[in-house]
Design a protein around this motif. Structure first.
Motif, short mmCIF file in Angstrom:
data_model
loop_
_atom_site.label_atom_id
_atom_site.label_comp_id
_atom_site.label_asym_id
_atom_site.label_seq_id
_atom_site.Cartn_x
_atom_site.Cartn_y
_atom_site.Cartn_z
N ALA A 181 41.03 34.97 40.65
CA ALA A 181 40.56 35.43 41.69
C ALA A 181 40.91 36.20 42.05
O ALA A 181 41.55 34.75 43.45
CB ALA A 181 39.46 34.86 40.80
N GLY A 182 40.54 37.51 43.17
CA GLY A 182 41.26 37.98 43.88
C GLY A 182 43.21 37.87 44.27
O GLY A 182 42.80 39.03 45.48
N GLN A 183 42.96 38.50 42.75
CA GLN A 183 44.48 39.00 43.19
C GLN A 183 44.36 40.83 42.67
O GLN A 183 44.05 40.58 41.68
CB GLN A 183 45.84 38.16 42.70
CG GLN A 183 45.58 36.89 42.66
CD GLN A 183 47.09 36.62 42.16
OE1 GLN A 183 46.83 35.76 40.85
NE2 GLN A 183 48.49 36.55 42.96
N TYR B 32 42.37 30.72 35.52
CA TYR B 32 43.67 31.62 35.99
C TYR B 32 43.89 32.45 34.47
O TYR B 32 43.03 32.00 33.42
CB TYR B 32 44.76 31.41 36.05
CG TYR B 32 45.42 30.95 34.89
CD1 TYR B 32 46.74 31.26 33.84
CD2 TYR B 32 45.43 28.76 35.06
CE1 TYR B 32 46.79 30.06 33.24
CE2 TYR B 32 45.87 27.94 34.31
CZ TYR B 32 47.28 28.43 33.37
OH TYR B 32 47.08 27.88 32.64
N VAL B 33 44.80 34.01 34.63
CA VAL B 33 45.01 34.16 32.70
C VAL B 33 46.63 34.35 33.39
O VAL B 33 46.33 34.56 34.50
CB VAL B 33 43.92 35.40 32.93
CG1 VAL B 33 44.44 36.43 33.61
CG2 VAL B 33 44.49 35.95 31.73
N GLU B 34 47.21 34.70 32.39
CA GLU B 34 48.78 34.86 32.33
C GLU B 34 49.12 36.36 32.17
O GLU B 34 47.72 37.04 31.83
CB GLU B 34 49.28 34.29 31.18
CG GLU B 34 49.33 33.20 30.89
CD GLU B 34 50.02 32.23 29.73
OE1 GLU B 34 50.48 33.16 29.06
OE2 GLU B 34 50.19 31.08 29.58
N VAL C 181 41.30 41.11 39.59
CA VAL C 181 40.56 40.10 39.39
C VAL C 181 39.36 39.14 40.26
O VAL C 181 39.88 39.61 41.12
CB VAL C 181 41.89 39.03 38.80
CG1 VAL C 181 41.38 37.95 38.25
CG2 VAL C 181 43.44 39.88 38.43
N VAL C 182 38.10 39.23 39.59
CA VAL C 182 37.19 38.88 40.42
C VAL C 182 37.16 37.61 39.57
O VAL C 182 36.91 37.36 38.39
CB VAL C 182 36.16 40.26 40.60
CG1 VAL C 182 36.75 40.71 41.57
CG2 VAL C 182 35.78 39.97 38.79
N ALA C 183 36.23 36.55 40.19
CA ALA C 183 35.55 35.59 39.91
C ALA C 183 34.40 36.00 39.04
O ALA C 183 33.49 36.49 39.19
CB ALA C 183 35.70 34.23 40.55
N ARG C 184 34.19 35.36 38.14
CA ARG C 184 32.94 35.81 37.21
C ARG C 184 31.68 34.43 37.84
O ARG C 184 31.38 33.76 38.04
CB ARG C 184 32.58 35.29 35.34
CG ARG C 184 32.38 35.85 34.43
CD ARG C 184 32.63 35.40 33.61
NE ARG C 184 32.30 37.09 32.47
CZ ARG C 184 31.68 37.31 32.18
NH1 ARG C 184 31.56 36.29 30.10
NH2 ARG C 184 32.09 38.32 30.97
N ILE D 195 40.08 48.78 37.93
CA ILE D 195 39.86 47.99 36.39
C ILE D 195 38.95 46.93 37.63
O ILE D 195 39.92 46.53 37.99
CB ILE D 195 40.44 48.29 36.01
CG1 ILE D 195 40.91 49.08 34.92
CG2 ILE D 195 40.15 46.89 34.28
CD1 ILE D 195 42.14 48.92 34.21
N GLU D 196 37.88 46.82 37.09
CA GLU D 196 37.50 45.72 37.83
C GLU D 196 37.15 44.00 36.04
O GLU D 196 36.21 44.95 35.66
CB GLU D 196 36.04 45.76 38.19
CG GLU D 196 35.41 44.16 39.10
CD GLU D 196 34.18 44.71 39.97
OE1 GLU D 196 33.63 44.15 39.44
OE2 GLU D 196 34.88 44.63 40.85
N PHE D 197 38.08 43.10 36.81
CA PHE D 197 38.91 42.32 35.06
C PHE D 197 37.76 41.13 36.17
O PHE D 197 37.99 39.61 36.80
CB PHE D 197 39.76 42.28 35.03
CG PHE D 197 40.23 40.90 34.01
CD1 PHE D 197 40.15 41.60 32.70
CD2 PHE D 197 40.05 39.65 34.20
CE1 PHE D 197 40.21 40.74 31.28
CE2 PHE D 197 40.66 38.71 32.94
CZ PHE D 197 40.88 38.80 32.13
#
Length: 72
Positions: A56-58, A12-14, A69-72, A4-6
């Motif tokens: 992002a990047g994790q 950040y997101v918890e 997790v990618v930067a938007r 999944i690409e988020f």
């Protein structure tokens, strides 16, 4: 393995919220239970902090699902 690409909105997101937003559970509370069970890794290490800040990047992995997790 499911990938999944988020796209991250903000800094950040918890972690528990990420699991909910990615569709792996129905609520943030359920996400907290998954994290507490030791089933979640962040960048290859088991993560037990339910509200850990994911940036992002994790890479988050739960069972056979990878969340990139990618930067938007």
């Amino acid at each position: 393995m499911q990938r999944i690409e988020f796209p991250l909105e903000g800094e950040y997101v918890e972690l528990n919220q990420l699991l909910k937003l990615a569709g792996l559970c129905d609520s943030g509370g359920a996400g907290k239970q998954i994290v507490a069970s030791g089933a979640v890794t962040v960048d290859g290490d088991v993560e037990l902090r339910k509200t850990c800040k994911i940036r992002a990047g994790q890479l988050v992995r739960v069972a056979d699902v990878e969340i990139h997790v990618v930067a938007r």
